[in-house]
Scaffold this motif. Structure first.
Motif, PDB file in Angstrom:
ATOM      1  N   MET A 215      20.701   5.987 -35.286  1.00  0.00           N
ATOM      2  CA  MET A 215      19.321   5.709 -34.877  1.00  0.00           C
ATOM      3  C   MET A 215      18.835   4.403 -35.492  1.00  0.00           C
ATOM      4  SD  MET A 215      15.844   7.839 -35.790  1.00  0.00           S
ATOM      5  CE  MET A 215      15.851   7.210 -37.478  1.00  0.00           C
ATOM      6  N   VAL A 216      19.110   4.220 -36.775  1.00  0.00           N
ATOM      7  CA  VAL A 216      18.702   2.988 -37.449  1.00  0.00           C
ATOM      8  C   VAL A 216      19.439   1.789 -36.860  1.00  0.00           C
ATOM      9  CG1 VAL A 216      18.746   1.745 -39.649  1.00  0.00           C
ATOM     10  CG2 VAL A 216      18.070   4.159 -39.589  1.00  0.00           C
ATOM     11  N   SER A 217      20.720   1.934 -36.619  1.00  0.00           N
ATOM     12  CA  SER A 217      21.501   0.836 -36.043  1.00  0.00           C
ATOM     13  C   SER A 217      20.955   0.428 -34.678  1.00  0.00           C
ATOM     14  CB  SER A 217      22.974   1.249 -35.918  1.00  0.00           C
ATOM     15  OG  SER A 217      23.539   1.541 -37.183  1.00  0.00           O
ATOM     16  N   ASP A 218      20.618   1.414 -33.870  1.00  0.00           N
ATOM     17  CA  ASP A 218      20.145   1.144 -32.510  1.00  0.00           C
ATOM     18  C   ASP A 218      18.792   0.445 -32.489  1.00  0.00           C
ATOM     19  OD1 ASP A 218      22.434   2.302 -31.521  1.00  0.00           O
ATOM     20  OD2 ASP A 218      21.493   4.217 -30.992  1.00  0.00           O
ATOM     21  N   MET A 219      17.969   0.673 -33.508  1.00  0.00           N
ATOM     22  CA  MET A 219      16.633   0.061 -33.520  1.00  0.00           C
ATOM     23  C   MET A 219      16.582  -1.257 -34.304  1.00  0.00           C
ATOM     24  SD  MET A 219      14.568   2.529 -36.238  1.00  0.00           S
ATOM     25  CE  MET A 219      13.067   1.540 -36.275  1.00  0.00           C
ATOM     26  N   THR A 220      17.752  -1.707 -34.797  1.00  0.00           N
ATOM     27  CA  THR A 220      17.811  -2.905 -35.630  1.00  0.00           C
ATOM     28  C   THR A 220      18.507  -4.036 -34.890  1.00  0.00           C
ATOM     29  OG1 THR A 220      17.894  -1.525 -37.624  1.00  0.00           O
ATOM     30  CG2 THR A 220      18.588  -3.821 -37.857  1.00  0.00           C
ATOM     31  N   ALA A 221      17.890  -5.207 -34.861  1.00  0.00           N
ATOM     32  CA  ALA A 221      18.434  -6.332 -34.095  1.00  0.00           C
ATOM     33  C   ALA A 221      19.853  -6.684 -34.533  1.00  0.00           C
ATOM     34  CB  ALA A 221      17.517  -7.544 -34.237  1.00  0.00           C
ATOM     35  N   LEU A 222      20.141  -6.584 -35.818  1.00  0.00           N
ATOM     36  CA  LEU A 222      21.473  -6.923 -36.315  1.00  0.00           C
ATOM     37  C   LEU A 222      22.448  -5.752 -36.219  1.00  0.00           C
ATOM     38  CD1 LEU A 222      20.692  -9.257 -39.345  1.00  0.00           C
ATOM     39  CD2 LEU A 222      21.400  -9.869 -37.038  1.00  0.00           C
ATOM     40  N   GLY A 223      21.995  -4.619 -35.696  1.00  0.00           N
ATOM     41  CA  GLY A 223      22.898  -3.572 -35.283  1.00  0.00           C
ATOM     42  C   GLY A 223      23.470  -2.678 -36.357  1.00  0.00           C
ATOM     43  N   ARG A 224      22.862  -2.629 -37.522  1.00  0.00           N
ATOM     44  CA  ARG A 224      23.344  -1.742 -38.584  1.00  0.00           C
ATOM     45  C   ARG A 224      22.222  -1.469 -39.563  1.00  0.00           C
ATOM     46  NH1 ARG A 224      23.692  -4.494 -43.338  1.00  0.00           N
ATOM     47  NH2 ARG A 224      24.206  -6.716 -43.328  1.00  0.00           N
ATOM     48  N   PRO A 225      22.344  -0.410 -40.366  1.00  0.00           N
ATOM     49  CA  PRO A 225      21.401  -0.230 -41.474  1.00  0.00           C
ATOM     50  C   PRO A 225      21.669  -1.270 -42.562  1.00  0.00           C
ATOM     51  CG  PRO A 225      22.536   1.824 -40.925  1.00  0.00           C
ATOM     52  CD  PRO A 225      23.274   0.719 -40.235  1.00  0.00           C
ATOM     53  N   GLY A 226      20.738  -1.404 -43.463  1.00  0.00           N
ATOM     54  CA  GLY A 226      20.927  -2.308 -44.586  1.00  0.00           C
ATOM     55  C   GLY A 226      21.807  -1.693 -45.659  1.00  0.00           C
ATOM     56  N   VAL A 227      22.289  -2.548 -46.540  1.00  0.00           N
ATOM     57  CA  VAL A 227      22.983  -2.126 -47.753  1.00  0.00           C
ATOM     58  C   VAL A 227      22.277  -2.778 -48.935  1.00  0.00           C
ATOM     59  CG1 VAL A 227      25.202  -1.767 -46.607  1.00  0.00           C
ATOM     60  CG2 VAL A 227      24.655  -4.019 -47.573  1.00  0.00           C
ATOM     61  N   ALA A 228      22.553  -2.274 -50.119  1.00  0.00           N
ATOM     62  CA  ALA A 228      21.854  -2.780 -51.300  1.00  0.00           C
ATOM     63  C   ALA A 228      22.045  -4.279 -51.474  1.00  0.00           C
ATOM     64  CB  ALA A 228      22.325  -2.027 -52.544  1.00  0.00           C
ATOM     65  N   ASP A 229      23.222  -4.784 -51.122  1.00  0.00           N
ATOM     66  CA  ASP A 229      23.488  -6.215 -51.259  1.00  0.00           C
ATOM     67  C   ASP A 229      22.655  -7.067 -50.314  1.00  0.00           C
ATOM     68  OD1 ASP A 229      25.244  -6.466 -53.380  1.00  0.00           O
ATOM     69  OD2 ASP A 229      27.031  -6.137 -52.161  1.00  0.00           O
ATOM     70  N   ASP A 230      22.011  -6.450 -49.325  1.00  0.00           N
ATOM     71  CA  ASP A 230      21.094  -7.192 -48.460  1.00  0.00           C
ATOM     72  C   ASP A 230      19.737  -7.414 -49.131  1.00  0.00           C
ATOM     73  OD1 ASP A 230      22.887  -7.271 -46.262  1.00  0.00           O
ATOM     74  OD2 ASP A 230      22.260  -5.265 -45.638  1.00  0.00           O
ATOM     75  N   ILE A 231      19.431  -6.625 -50.128  1.00  0.00           N
ATOM     76  CA  ILE A 231      18.078  -6.602 -50.693  1.00  0.00           C
ATOM     77  C   ILE A 231      18.014  -7.236 -52.083  1.00  0.00           C
ATOM     78  CG2 ILE A 231      16.061  -5.188 -51.160  1.00  0.00           C
ATOM     79  CD1 ILE A 231      17.068  -4.981 -48.259  1.00  0.00           C
ATOM     80  N   GLY A 232      18.884  -6.804 -53.005  1.00  0.00           N
ATOM     81  CA  GLY A 232      18.803  -7.283 -54.387  1.00  0.00           C
ATOM     82  C   GLY A 232      18.854  -8.791 -54.517  1.00  0.00           C
ATOM     83  N   PRO A 233      19.814  -9.479 -53.880  1.00  0.00           N
ATOM     84  CA  PRO A 233      19.860 -10.937 -53.994  1.00  0.00           C
ATOM     85  C   PRO A 233      18.614 -11.605 -53.410  1.00  0.00           C
ATOM     86  CG  PRO A 233      21.981 -10.092 -53.288  1.00  0.00           C
ATOM     87  CD  PRO A 233      21.020  -8.939 -53.225  1.00  0.00           C
ATOM     88  N   MET A 234      18.036 -11.008 -52.361  1.00  0.00           N
ATOM     89  CA  MET A 234      16.819 -11.575 -51.787  1.00  0.00           C
ATOM     90  C   MET A 234      15.665 -11.505 -52.782  1.00  0.00           C
ATOM     91  SD  MET A 234      13.721 -10.520 -50.427  1.00  0.00           S
ATOM     92  CE  MET A 234      12.466 -11.615 -49.750  1.00  0.00           C
ATOM     93  N   ILE A 235      15.545 -10.374 -53.488  1.00  0.00           N
ATOM     94  CA  ILE A 235      14.491 -10.241 -54.490  1.00  0.00           C
ATOM     95  C   ILE A 235      14.695 -11.249 -55.616  1.00  0.00           C
ATOM     96  CG2 ILE A 235      13.511  -8.692 -56.233  1.00  0.00           C
ATOM     97  CD1 ILE A 235      14.150  -6.368 -54.311  1.00  0.00           C
ATOM     98  N   ALA A 236      15.934 -11.374 -56.081  1.00  0.00           N
ATOM     99  CA  ALA A 236      16.224 -12.341 -57.143  1.00  0.00           C
ATOM    100  C   ALA A 236      15.880 -13.756 -56.698  1.00  0.00           C
ATOM    101  CB  ALA A 236      17.695 -12.245 -57.549  1.00  0.00           C
ATOM    102  N   SER A 237      16.166 -14.070 -55.447  1.00  0.00           N
ATOM    103  CA  SER A 237      15.834 -15.394 -54.917  1.00  0.00           C
ATOM    104  C   SER A 237      14.328 -15.603 -54.840  1.00  0.00           C
ATOM    105  CB  SER A 237      16.462 -15.566 -53.529  1.00  0.00           C
ATOM    106  OG  SER A 237      16.065 -16.788 -52.931  1.00  0.00           O
TER     107      SER A 237
END
Length: 259
Positions: A215-237
């Motif tokens: 369900m999450v994959s289907d509603m997301t433009a990039l076609g998958r759920p997120g993973v932690a590595d998608d978020i932590g580096p963004m916050i640090a940046s």
């Protein structure tokens, strides 16, 4: 150590609540890789917190894990005293970054939401964030940065998430007020709103339930759920000097969910 920290007289210090697991852990390790020292909090899982400390130290930064129940505002004065002691071990008098990440999930329809559960969400996600930030601001260096963690659910609606999402909406308003009231000190405040992420949050439902994952994959433009590595580096940046002029903003990190 990063060039950013080499240019400063002291290492930056971050406080990250809920830093032992999931997005919080990825965030503290991402900060450590940038040369940022970390005070992380945990509620009950001391072993995971100590493991995170070891990972931070392996990345070349210093770390201390402190116990904190972010839903118990009465414990915040004692926590601040512990933060002062931790800062002394770093040779610092203040800290630079605050990431209010700790949280709990709750899934129930509006009709089925209990007052007890609602109050618990208020204590952790709103009252806790508000008053912990209030208590820590005197220890924050001028020019510091605050990131409050929200959710994609504050923008789009998924039945069964109303109470949780309402808390995150309130935090987004609070963040804008932080940016306005503490701008004179050069302190910025922003909200990061992750989409659905494959961690153990909410019992690992996005990671472990194939129906929810699809369900999450289907509603997301990039076609998958997120993973932690998608978020932590963004916050640090976002905490770095590269983003010093970003202030009072809600930044969704969801891969393009519900566009």
């Amino acid at each position: 150590m990063s060039s950013e920290n080499q240019a400063n007289s002291k290492s930056k210090v971050a406080i990250v609540t809920g830093g032992g697991r999931g997005l919080g852990r990825n965030t503290v390790v991402s900060l450590a890789r940038r040369g940022v020292d970390v005070i992380l909090t945990y509620n009950t899982n001391k072993a995971e917190a100590e493991s995170a400390v070891a990972e931070i130290e392996a990345a070349g930064a210093r770390a201390v894990a402190l116990q904190l129940d972010t839903g118990n505002a009465g414990s915040f004065d004692a926590f601040v005293a512990n933060v002062r002691q931790a800062l002394e071990t770093f040779g610092a008098k203040d800290f630079d970054y605050l990431v209010n990440n700790a949280g709990t999930s709750y899934h129930a329809s509006i009709a089925e939401t209990t007052e007890e559960a609602f109050d618990g969400l208020v204590n952790v996600h709103l009252k806790g964030v508000f008053f912990l930030t209030q208590k820590l601001l005197p220890l924050m260096a001028d020019g510091g940065r605050i990131i409050n963690i929200s959710s994609g659910l504050a923008r789009f609606s998924v039945p069964g998430s109303s109470a949780y999402a309402a808390m995150k909406g309130a935090v987004e308003v609070f963040t804008r007020y932080l940016a306005k009231e503490f701008g004179a000190r050069g302190i910025t405040a922003n909200t990061v709103a992750p989409g659905a992420v494959m961690t153990d949050f909410s019992g690992g439902i996005v990671r472990d339930n194939p129906v929810v994952n699809k369900m999450v994959s289907d509603m997301t433009a990039l076609g998958r759920p997120g993973v932690a590595d998608d978020i932590g580096p963004m916050i640090a940046s976002l905490l770095s000097e590269d983003n010093r002029w970003v202030n009072g903003q809600r930044i969704e990190v969801s891969g393009g969910a519900a566009l």
